[in-house]
Design an enzyme around this catalytic site. Structure first.
Site, PDB file in Angstrom:
ATOM      1  CE  LYS A  15       0.804   1.327   4.504  1.00 39.89           C
ATOM      2  NZ  LYS A  15       1.561   2.529   4.922  1.00 39.89           N
ATOM      3  CG  ASP A 148      -0.694   0.279   8.200  1.00 38.67           C
ATOM      4  OD1 ASP A 148      -1.448   1.215   8.503  1.00 38.67           O
ATOM      5  OD2 ASP A 148       0.518   0.419   7.958  1.00 38.67           O
TER       6      ASP A 148
HETATM    7  O1  C5P Z   1      -0.291  -0.689  14.739  1.00 39.08           O
HETATM    8  P1  C5P Z   1       1.121  -0.798  14.304  1.00 39.08           P
HETATM    9  O2  C5P Z   1       1.788  -2.055  14.780  1.00 39.08           O
HETATM   10  O3  C5P Z   1       1.333  -0.531  12.870  1.00 39.08           O
HETATM   11  O4  C5P Z   1       1.848   0.392  15.058  1.00 39.08           O
HETATM   12  C1  C5P Z   1       3.247   0.456  15.254  1.00 39.08           C
HETATM   13  C2  C5P Z   1       3.533   1.650  16.140  1.00 39.08           C
HETATM   14  O5  C5P Z   1       3.252   2.856  15.418  1.00 39.08           O
HETATM   15  C3  C5P Z   1       2.679   1.747  17.383  1.00 39.08           C
HETATM   16  O6  C5P Z   1       3.263   1.040  18.447  1.00 39.08           O
HETATM   17  C4  C5P Z   1       2.661   3.240  17.639  1.00 39.08           C
HETATM   18  O7  C5P Z   1       3.872   3.647  18.241  1.00 39.08           O
HETATM   19  C5  C5P Z   1       2.656   3.820  16.246  1.00 39.08           C
HETATM   20  N1  C5P Z   1       1.311   4.133  15.736  1.00 39.08           N
HETATM   21  C6  C5P Z   1       0.620   5.194  16.283  1.00 39.08           C
HETATM   22  N2  C5P Z   1      -0.626   5.500  15.808  1.00 39.08           N
HETATM   23  C7  C5P Z   1      -1.170   4.794  14.791  1.00 39.08           C
HETATM   24  C8  C5P Z   1      -0.465   3.720  14.216  1.00 39.08           C
HETATM   25  C9  C5P Z   1       0.768   3.417  14.709  1.00 39.08           C
HETATM   26  O8  C5P Z   1       1.104   5.854  17.202  1.00 39.08           O
HETATM   27  N3  C5P Z   1      -2.382   5.132  14.342  1.00 39.08           N
END
Ligand code: C5P
Length: 305
Positions: A15, A148
């Site tokens: 993506k 995601d």
């Molecule tokens: O959800 P994901 O594993 O992709 O997120 C990785 C990190 O990115 C989270 O631990 C957080 O620090 C940050 N994040 C965030 N807000 C989001 C998505 C991700 O702060 N909407």
């Protein structure tokens, strides 16, 4: 038990975030988003077969990718199996699978490769086990695995809100081609959000769809690019100034706007045709800091999800 099962093969796309607005840090540590995400024609391939033993098996052609229980593919499979058992499905009807992963999407690139792999694992096993769960039910599991994943249930073009897990389909953009610029820099996501907070960025009022969003879908690449924003560019370039410098160099060389996807490090620009995109990549030849590829933008999904 005899299972009639031909190997299932899925193309799991990368993506890009065409548009990414980020709000202030929430109490749960995440950030609320407003993003327009689209797939690109850069794919990993997942091949699923019944496992020969009573456990998950994962292999990958990239030897630097962990294939143990920490891999999102196995975490997704295990989470769906667990949820199905909790719903009363007989574990004997949920046989383990072996997954062969052919990795083409670079890691730490903001292209959602791991999330795409995991989302397709959920969709594949939903079929393989005949669960026939609706997307909303799969999404409850997806959201526990990452922000995601949910998008991939609604590809090729959708808006994502919440921390990314609330997804609504959007029409595809008009430009047909994207040049992906893949720097030799890996950019883990959490430090980028941390830097975003340190810089005091993020405003609630930015988390709304652009007022004229509907008209964006019919804009040419030249018209659309100046409207696109990625709020994570400032913190990413603050952490890795060499990435910001690379972006400026590419913009100057191409004389067009180049954006970052997600938390980086990949960059992209849009073009109305494949021929123009190939012309742009040729202009970038010889720069050893990155590779550049031309891929379709928002290709039709392999099958409806
Ligand atoms: O959800 P994901 O594993 O992709 O997120 C990785 C990190 O990115 C989270 O631990 C957080 O620090 C940050 N994040 C965030 N807000 C989001 C998505 C991700 O702060 N909407």
């Amino acid at each position: 038990m005899w299972i009639h099962f031909d190997a299932m093969e899925y193309l799991a796309p990368a993506k890009i975030n065409l548009h990414l607005r980020v709000g202030p840090r929430r109490d749960d540590g995440f950030h609320s988003l407003y993003s327009w995400m689209v797939t690109t024609g850069l794919f990993d391939t997942l091949r699923l077969n019944p496992a020969e033993s009573a456990d998950w098996q994962l292999s990958c052609d990239r030897k630097d990718l962990p294939v143990d229980g920490t891999n999102l593919v196995i975490r997704a499979a295990a989470a769906l199996r667990q949820a199905a058992i909790q719903q009363g499905v007989d574990p004997a009807k949920l046989p383990f699978v072996s997954v062969q992963l052919r990795k083409r999407i670079p890691m730490g690139a903001g292209l959602g490769g791991g999330s795409s792999n995991a989302a397709f694992t959920l969709m594949a096993l939903n079929r393989f086990w005949d669960l026939n769960w609706p997307v909303d039910q799969l999404n409850l599991i997806a959201a526990t695995l990452g922000s995601d994943l949910s998008f991939f249930f609604h590809q090729p073009s959708a808006q994502c809100t919440g921390r990314g897990e609330h997804v609504a389909p959007l029409p595809s953009p008009k430009p047909r081609s994207v040049v992906l610029i893949l720097p030799k820099i890996s950019m883990p996501t959490p430090p980028v959000y941390k830097e975003f907070d340190r810089l005091g960025l993020g405003r609630e009022e930015d988390l709304v769809p652009p007022a004229d969003l509907a008209s964006w879908m019919s804009l040419s690449a030249e018209q659309l690019l100046p409207r696109l924003v990625n709020d994570l560019e400032a913190p990413a370039f603050s952490l890795k100034p060499e990435l910001g410098a690379l972006r400026s160099d590419v913009e100057q060389k191409l004389r067009r706007i180049v954006r970052m996807s997600g938390s980086g490090s990949s960059l992209f620009t849009l073009l109305d045709s494949r021929e123009q995109a190939i012309g742009a990549v040729n202009q970038l030849a010889g720069d050893s800091r990155f590779t550049a590829v031309v891929v379709p933008l928002a290709p039709q999904p392999q099958e409806p999800c």
